[in-house]
Scaffold this motif. Structure first.
Motif, PDB file in Angstrom:
ATOM      1  N   MET A 161       0.858  -1.181   0.000  1.00 18.29           N
ATOM      2  CA  MET A 161       0.000   0.000   0.000  1.00 18.29           C
ATOM      3  C   MET A 161       0.896   1.233   0.000  1.00 18.29           C
ATOM      4  N   PHE A 162       0.655   2.125  -0.934  1.00 20.35           N
ATOM      5  CA  PHE A 162       1.611   3.202  -1.199  1.00 20.35           C
ATOM      6  C   PHE A 162       0.863   4.400  -1.803  1.00 20.35           C
ATOM      7  N   GLY A 163       1.607   5.421  -2.149  1.00 14.93           N
ATOM      8  CA  GLY A 163       1.117   6.521  -2.962  1.00 14.93           C
ATOM      9  C   GLY A 163      -0.074   7.279  -2.424  1.00 14.93           C
ATOM     10  N   PRO A 164      -0.021   7.829  -1.197  1.00 18.25           N
ATOM     11  CA  PRO A 164      -1.164   8.613  -0.721  1.00 18.25           C
ATOM     12  C   PRO A 164      -1.414   9.814  -1.621  1.00 18.25           C
ATOM     13  N   TYR A 165      -2.677  10.021  -1.998  1.00 16.28           N
ATOM     14  CA  TYR A 165      -2.985  11.134  -2.897  1.00 16.28           C
ATOM     15  C   TYR A 165      -4.161  11.978  -2.426  1.00 16.28           C
ATOM     16  N   GLN A 166      -4.753  11.632  -1.298  1.00 19.78           N
ATOM     17  CA  GLN A 166      -5.870  12.432  -0.786  1.00 19.78           C
ATOM     18  C   GLN A 166      -5.987  12.246   0.715  1.00 19.78           C
ATOM     19  N   ARG A 167      -6.316  13.323   1.410  1.00 20.39           N
ATOM     20  CA  ARG A 167      -6.717  13.224   2.823  1.00 20.39           C
ATOM     21  C   ARG A 167      -8.229  13.368   2.888  1.00 20.39           C
ATOM     22  N   GLU A 168      -8.872  12.359   3.459  1.00 18.21           N
ATOM     23  CA  GLU A 168     -10.333  12.335   3.580  1.00 18.21           C
ATOM     24  C   GLU A 168     -10.721  12.576   5.032  1.00 18.21           C
ATOM     25  N   ARG A 169     -11.940  13.048   5.245  1.00 17.66           N
ATOM     26  CA  ARG A 169     -12.431  13.284   6.592  1.00 17.66           C
ATOM     27  C   ARG A 169     -13.950  13.263   6.583  1.00 17.66           C
ATOM     28  N   TRP A 170     -14.544  13.219   7.757  1.00 19.18           N
ATOM     29  CA  TRP A 170     -15.989  13.278   7.896  1.00 19.18           C
ATOM     30  C   TRP A 170     -16.446  14.727   7.905  1.00 19.18           C
ATOM     31  N   GLN A 171     -17.642  14.954   7.405  1.00 16.43           N
ATOM     32  CA  GLN A 171     -18.135  16.313   7.238  1.00 16.43           C
ATOM     33  C   GLN A 171     -19.635  16.351   7.518  1.00 16.43           C
ATOM     34  N   VAL A 172     -20.088  17.479   8.054  1.00 16.12           N
ATOM     35  CA  VAL A 172     -21.518  17.761   8.198  1.00 16.12           C
ATOM     36  C   VAL A 172     -21.870  18.907   7.258  1.00 16.12           C
ATOM     37  N   VAL A 173     -22.955  18.754   6.518  1.00 14.93           N
ATOM     38  CA  VAL A 173     -23.525  19.825   5.703  1.00 14.93           C
ATOM     39  C   VAL A 173     -24.921  20.101   6.233  1.00 14.93           C
ATOM     40  N   HIS A 174     -25.286  21.381   6.329  1.00 15.30           N
ATOM     41  CA  HIS A 174     -26.589  21.725   6.896  1.00 15.30           C
ATOM     42  C   HIS A 174     -27.304  22.741   6.017  1.00 15.30           C
ATOM     43  N   ASP A 175     -28.615  22.778   6.141  1.00 13.10           N
ATOM     44  CA  ASP A 175     -29.442  23.747   5.426  1.00 13.10           C
ATOM     45  C   ASP A 175     -29.633  24.951   6.336  1.00 13.10           C
ATOM     46  N   THR A 176     -29.036  26.083   5.984  1.00 11.36           N
ATOM     47  CA  THR A 176     -29.043  27.255   6.855  1.00 11.36           C
ATOM     48  C   THR A 176     -30.434  27.865   7.016  1.00 11.36           C
ATOM     49  N   ARG A 177     -31.377  27.468   6.164  1.00  9.03           N
ATOM     50  CA  ARG A 177     -32.733  27.988   6.305  1.00  9.03           C
ATOM     51  C   ARG A 177     -33.426  27.408   7.534  1.00  9.03           C
ATOM     52  N   ARG A 178     -33.004  26.210   7.936  1.00 11.30           N
ATOM     53  CA  ARG A 178     -33.618  25.578   9.111  1.00 11.30           C
ATOM     54  C   ARG A 178     -32.626  25.393  10.254  1.00 11.30           C
ATOM     55  N   LEU A 179     -31.345  25.405   9.912  1.00  5.52           N
ATOM     56  CA  LEU A 179     -30.298  25.242  10.912  1.00  5.52           C
ATOM     57  C   LEU A 179     -29.165  26.206  10.549  1.00  5.52           C
ATOM     58  N   PRO A 180     -29.204  27.438  11.043  1.00  5.33           N
ATOM     59  CA  PRO A 180     -28.256  28.464  10.610  1.00  5.33           C
ATOM     60  C   PRO A 180     -26.797  28.106  10.848  1.00  5.33           C
ATOM     61  N   PRO A 198     -11.028  10.847  12.734  1.00  4.95           N
ATOM     62  CA  PRO A 198     -11.762  11.827  11.926  1.00  4.95           C
ATOM     63  C   PRO A 198     -11.151  12.070  10.556  1.00  4.95           C
ATOM     64  N   THR A 199      -9.830  11.816  10.394  1.00  2.00           N
ATOM     65  CA  THR A 199      -9.172  12.007   9.101  1.00  2.00           C
ATOM     66  C   THR A 199      -8.299  10.798   8.789  1.00  2.00           C
ATOM     67  N   TRP A 200      -8.093  10.547   7.512  1.00  2.00           N
ATOM     68  CA  TRP A 200      -7.214   9.458   7.089  1.00  2.00           C
ATOM     69  C   TRP A 200      -6.791   9.725   5.650  1.00  2.00           C
ATOM     70  N   ASP A 201      -5.689   9.087   5.242  1.00  2.00           N
ATOM     71  CA  ASP A 201      -5.153   9.275   3.904  1.00  2.00           C
ATOM     72  C   ASP A 201      -5.544   8.116   3.000  1.00  2.00           C
ATOM     73  N   ILE A 202      -5.757   8.448   1.733  1.00  2.00           N
ATOM     74  CA  ILE A 202      -6.133   7.475   0.720  1.00  2.00           C
ATOM     75  C   ILE A 202      -4.977   7.301  -0.254  1.00  2.00           C
ATOM     76  N   GLY A 203      -4.654   6.048  -0.576  1.00  2.00           N
ATOM     77  CA  GLY A 203      -3.583   5.767  -1.515  1.00  2.00           C
ATOM     78  C   GLY A 203      -3.951   4.658  -2.478  1.00  2.00           C
ATOM     79  N   MET A 204      -2.976   3.825  -2.804  1.00  2.00           N
ATOM     80  CA  MET A 204      -3.155   2.778  -3.805  1.00  2.00           C
ATOM     81  C   MET A 204      -2.544   1.475  -3.309  1.00  2.00           C
TER      82      MET A 204
END
Length: 292
Positions: A130-149, A239-245
């Motif tokens: 396992m080699f070649g990390p090319y992205q750092r991924e993480r968890w994310q929350v997206v919210h609708d500001t019309r109901r949750l500012p 919460p974060t980790w790297d993605i490779g090949m």
């Protein structure tokens, strides 16, 4: 006679194993076989019959940089990553034993996972590099500001409903954090996209999923009222980790050649541009952060 032939065929099945292509054979063929997950936007998917996605674009750029044509192998995820590495990198699936990729994308770049051992103390993935990390991924929350500012803390989901993919890390996390106080407002959907669509339809006020997936969905939605939250997640293990090949351990020469291509793409900005074209934020993997 037919019974004897059938028995011989069945006995030979376990040995009908694909041969890993050495680097010289890959060079001679002029083709790089890259495994990508099917139906996994924004990373690898088909749109109007054409392959698209960050991983597809990256695989194409790597193949071109090495002087190869690209052959995509669309693969279905198994129950565990170990299964995928076995099926597509070093052994082959029992239904398609001769189908092996030269390289597989979207594999966690994690030393602990790479060194994982079974109950006998043997390396689980000893035939894989396992080699070649090319992205750092993480968890994310997206919210609708019309109901949750704002989302100052995940504690707001004590009173606001949030959507998650069934049997995902966000599902387990939000159902258990704060002693399970958020479980009543955690609604489950078959996919992250379905959860996002539920937010658009006002059935939930937010969604938690992979940042890359949500960046893509925001990019597609083009709705300024939908915002990515800027907060942390208490008691979330990783919460974060790297993605490779991954390649077969006998193909380290290919891994070295690909790593040089990735480093060049990071330095000249081509990799960042691929992510930007799909509306994704690009975060350097730790390997490159450490040397800056």
């Amino acid at each position: 006679m037919r019974l004897f032939t059938l028995l011989c065929w069945l006995l030979c099945l376990p040995f009908a194993q694909a041969q890993v292509r050495p680097f010289d054979d890959i060079v001679d063929s002029g083709v790089l076989k890259a495994a990508v997950y099917e139906d996994f936007p924004p990373y690898s998917f088909q749109q109007d019959g054409q392959p698209r996605g960050v991983d597809v674009e990256l695989a194409g750029a790597l193949a071109e940089g090495l002087g190869f044509k690209l052959e995509l192998l669309w693969v279905t995820p198994g129950e565990k990553l170990d299964d995928d590495l076995r099926n597509y990198i070093w052994k082959g699936h029992y239904l398609r034993p001769t189908l092996l990729a030269d390289v597989m994308l979207r594999v966690p770049y994690d030393r602990d996972y790479a060194n994982k051992r079974n109950e006998l103390g043997e390396l689980v993935n000893e035939q894989v590099v396992m080699f070649g990390p090319y992205q750092r991924e993480r968890w994310q929350v997206v919210h609708d500001t019309r109901r949750l500012p704002t989302v100052d803390s995940v504690g707001v989901f004590r009173i606001h409903p949030i959507g998650v993919e069934l049997e995902s890390v966000p599902s387990f996390y939000l159902s258990s954090v704060f002693g399970g106080q958020l479980s009543g407002n955690t609604q489950h959907f078959p996919t992250s996209k379905a959860a996002f669509e539920a937010m658009q339809g006002a059935r939930v006020d937010a969604v938690m999923a992979l940042r890359g997936e949500l960046d893509w969905l925001l990019f597609e939605a083009q709705d300024p009222a939908l915002k990515a939250a800027d907060n942390t997640y208490p008691n979330l293990g990783q919460p974060t980790w790297d993605i490779g090949m991954a390649v077969h351990e006998a193909n380290r020469q290919l891994a070295n050649a690909i790593e040089l291509q990735i480093e060049e793409m990071v330095r000249d900005g081509r990799l960042q541009k691929i992510y930007a074209d799909y509306g994704l934020r690009f975060e350097l993997p730790g390997l490159y952060q450490d040397v800056q």
